[in-house]
Design a protein around this motif. Structure first.
Motif, PDB file in Angstrom:
ATOM      1  N   ASN A 245     -99.183  17.873  49.940  1.00 40.24           N
ATOM      2  CA  ASN A 245     -98.508  19.062  49.594  1.00 40.24           C
ATOM      3  C   ASN A 245     -97.666  19.722  50.631  1.00 40.24           C
ATOM      4  N   ASP A 246     -96.584  20.341  50.649  1.00 39.43           N
ATOM      5  CA  ASP A 246     -95.804  21.242  51.464  1.00 39.43           C
ATOM      6  C   ASP A 246     -96.892  22.443  51.070  1.00 39.43           C
ATOM      7  N   THR A 247     -96.983  23.373  52.340  1.00 42.26           N
ATOM      8  CA  THR A 247     -97.918  24.542  52.116  1.00 42.26           C
ATOM      9  C   THR A 247     -96.922  25.708  52.974  1.00 42.26           C
ATOM     10  N   GLN A 248     -97.117  26.791  52.762  1.00 41.57           N
ATOM     11  CA  GLN A 248     -96.613  27.792  53.592  1.00 41.57           C
ATOM     12  C   GLN A 248     -97.804  29.049  53.740  1.00 41.57           C
ATOM     13  N   ASN A 249     -98.082  29.355  54.741  1.00 39.58           N
ATOM     14  CA  ASN A 249     -99.297  30.056  55.279  1.00 39.58           C
ATOM     15  C   ASN A 249    -100.539  29.542  54.645  1.00 39.58           C
ATOM     16  N   GLY A 250    -100.862  28.437  54.495  1.00 44.72           N
ATOM     17  CA  GLY A 250    -101.792  27.710  53.726  1.00 44.72           C
ATOM     18  C   GLY A 250    -102.006  27.426  52.264  1.00 44.72           C
ATOM     19  N   ALA A 251    -100.827  27.936  51.425  1.00 42.75           N
ATOM     20  CA  ALA A 251    -100.861  27.880  50.214  1.00 42.75           C
ATOM     21  C   ALA A 251    -100.051  26.748  49.679  1.00 42.75           C
TER      22      ALA A 251
ATOM     23  N   SER B 262     -83.183  28.081  64.538  1.00 39.83           N
ATOM     24  CA  SER B 262     -83.533  29.411  64.227  1.00 39.83           C
ATOM     25  C   SER B 262     -83.987  29.965  62.811  1.00 39.83           C
ATOM     26  N   ALA B 263     -84.940  30.547  62.602  1.00 42.32           N
ATOM     27  CA  ALA B 263     -85.366  30.791  61.212  1.00 42.32           C
ATOM     28  C   ALA B 263     -84.327  31.735  60.500  1.00 42.32           C
ATOM     29  N   SER B 264     -83.618  32.280  61.301  1.00 40.77           N
ATOM     30  CA  SER B 264     -82.502  33.185  60.591  1.00 40.77           C
ATOM     31  C   SER B 264     -81.114  32.488  60.208  1.00 40.77           C
TER      32      SER B 264
ATOM     33  N   PRO C  34     -97.007  21.788  61.579  1.00 37.04           N
ATOM     34  CA  PRO C  34     -96.248  23.064  61.257  1.00 37.04           C
ATOM     35  C   PRO C  34     -95.188  23.630  61.743  1.00 37.04           C
ATOM     36  N   ASN C  35     -94.375  24.488  61.086  1.00 36.56           N
ATOM     37  CA  ASN C  35     -93.238  25.102  61.882  1.00 36.56           C
ATOM     38  C   ASN C  35     -93.817  26.619  62.050  1.00 36.56           C
ATOM     39  N   HIS C  36     -94.056  26.849  63.187  1.00 37.17           N
ATOM     40  CA  HIS C  36     -94.659  28.099  63.454  1.00 37.17           C
ATOM     41  C   HIS C  36     -93.974  29.374  63.654  1.00 37.17           C
ATOM     42  N   ALA C  37     -92.409  29.009  63.200  1.00 31.59           N
ATOM     43  CA  ALA C  37     -91.496  30.215  63.005  1.00 31.59           C
ATOM     44  C   ALA C  37     -91.420  30.928  61.693  1.00 31.59           C
ATOM     45  N   ASP C  38     -91.930  30.146  60.832  1.00 27.55           N
ATOM     46  CA  ASP C  38     -91.992  30.554  59.253  1.00 27.55           C
ATOM     47  C   ASP C  38     -93.168  30.124  58.417  1.00 27.55           C
TER      48      ASP C  38
ATOM     49  N   TRP D 102     -85.121  28.954  50.011  1.00 23.29           N
ATOM     50  CA  TRP D 102     -83.814  28.233  50.626  1.00 23.29           C
ATOM     51  C   TRP D 102     -83.249  28.248  51.654  1.00 23.29           C
ATOM     52  N   ARG D 103     -83.428  29.346  52.288  1.00 19.77           N
ATOM     53  CA  ARG D 103     -82.765  29.864  53.671  1.00 19.77           C
ATOM     54  C   ARG D 103     -83.347  28.926  54.870  1.00 19.77           C
ATOM     55  N   THR D 104     -84.606  28.851  54.992  1.00 16.91           N
ATOM     56  CA  THR D 104     -85.082  28.131  56.041  1.00 16.91           C
ATOM     57  C   THR D 104     -85.365  26.642  56.016  1.00 16.91           C
ATOM     58  N   SER D 105     -85.690  26.140  54.583  1.00 17.00           N
ATOM     59  CA  SER D 105     -86.040  25.072  54.361  1.00 17.00           C
ATOM     60  C   SER D 105     -84.713  23.992  54.029  1.00 17.00           C
ATOM     61  N   LEU D 106     -83.594  24.593  53.630  1.00 17.75           N
ATOM     62  CA  LEU D 106     -82.453  23.631  53.591  1.00 17.75           C
ATOM     63  C   LEU D 106     -81.528  23.749  54.622  1.00 17.75           C
ATOM     64  N   GLU D 107     -82.216  24.428  55.702  1.00 21.84           N
ATOM     65  CA  GLU D 107     -81.291  24.597  56.737  1.00 21.84           C
ATOM     66  C   GLU D 107     -80.290  23.194  57.212  1.00 21.84           C
TER      67      GLU D 107
END
Length: 304
Positions: free
Chosen positions: A241-247, A160-162, A201-205, A3-8
């Motif tokens: 697909n959406d992927t995160q770290n390739g998955a 910011s990813a945070s 890609p978003n290289h921060a996350d 949620w936190r980074t993708s719903l920014e």
């Protein structure tokens, strides 16, 4: 679900490819400003002239729809206001009926969201859309117009990813689009924009939003010489697909989908200036916020 980074800025508007930015893949994000291009889509300034456009929109949603059509995030709410100034210049050199246009759009965004673990809001610039080259065509009797648009989005907005809310996406995008405007009989208009969004890609996350197909459309009729009434809407379908770290995210790629429809009013002041009011209600949504958009758009020539 991240949620936190993708719903920014779950539905941030950058503009409108500008046509500019509203979001839809990274858990409900996209770069193309879906729903923006419903006014004479394939018509650009005359050769040697410059035109100013402004697109203002308010989006509100109180539901984030999941894979099966149910609510995926309890207590979800998002409100986004965006104003996107845009400038287009058509170069004086032409190739017969073919024209060449370039420009840019830079949105100013206020986004606020409420999630189960908190809420936040933020003002700031969105990401910059560069209209690198728009190649236009019109037939001799000016009843058909076509346009190939090659747009790039640069991540200059704050990120910011945070943070819970950002006004930038921290990703690049390439959005080629085909646009048409047809006037098959007097006082009528049928326009559409078919675009394909390719995200970096978003290289921060480590999140990579999938590619998507978008369609904006309008059917309008001028009830008075300067007053057009119409029906318009959009379709959004994520195709990779959406992927995160390739998955794949959530195991199924978290592919977004949305449809919308609503009324539109266009008032022309002069041949090259006017204002548009429209509303869009979303339905049959998957893996994104489901809400409503209201727009005010206007344009006038610049004597540069």
């Amino acid at each position: 679900m991240r949620w936190r980074t993708s719903l920014e800025a779950a539905v941030l508007f950058g503009v409108l490819g500008l046509s500019g930015k509203a979001y839809a893949t990274e858990n409900g994000q996209q770069t193309y400003p879906i729903g923006i291009d419903t006014v004479l889509n394939a018509i650009v300034p005359a050769p040697g002239t410059t035109q100013f456009y402004d697109y203002s929109t308010f989006y509100t949603a109180s539901r984030f729809v999941g894979q099966n059509g149910g609510s995926a995030i309890p207590g979800f709410k998002v409100n986004v206001f965006a104003m996107a100034p845009r400038v287009l210049h058509t170069w004086g050199d032409t190739l017969g009926p073919v024209t060449f246009t370039s420009g840019f759009a830079l949105p100013i965004v206020h986004a606020g969201t409420t999630l189960p673990f908190g809420s936040a809001n933020r003002w700031g610039f969105g990401d910059l859309t560069i209209h690198s080259l728009n190649i236009g065509y019109s037939n001799p009797d000016k009843t058909f117009f076509g346009l190939l648009a090659l747009d790039f989005v640069l991540p200059i907005g704050s990120y910011s990813a945070s943070r819970l809310v950002n006004t930038g996406s921290n990703t690049y995008a390439f959005i080629p689009a085909l646009k048409v405007t047809a006037v098959p009989f007097p006082r009528s208009e049928f326009s559409a924009t078919l675009g394909y969004e390719i995200n970096s890609p978003n290289h921060a996350d480590g999140y990579h939003s999938g590619n998507l197909v978008v369609l904006d459309w309008v059917a309008g009729y001028s009830v008075l010489p300067k007053l057009q009434l119409g029906v318009q809407g959009y379709v959004l379908q994520q195709v990779t697909n959406d992927t995160q770290n390739g998955a794949p995210v959530d195991g199924n790629g978290f592919r977004g989908r949305a449809y919308a429809i609503g009324p539109q009013i266009r008032l022309n002041f002069t041949r090259d200036s006017g204002i548009v009011f429209k509303w869009q209600h979303e339905f049959d949504v998957r893996n994104r916020p489901k809400g409503d958009r209201a727009w005010i758009e206007f344009t006038f020539p610049l004597n540069l």
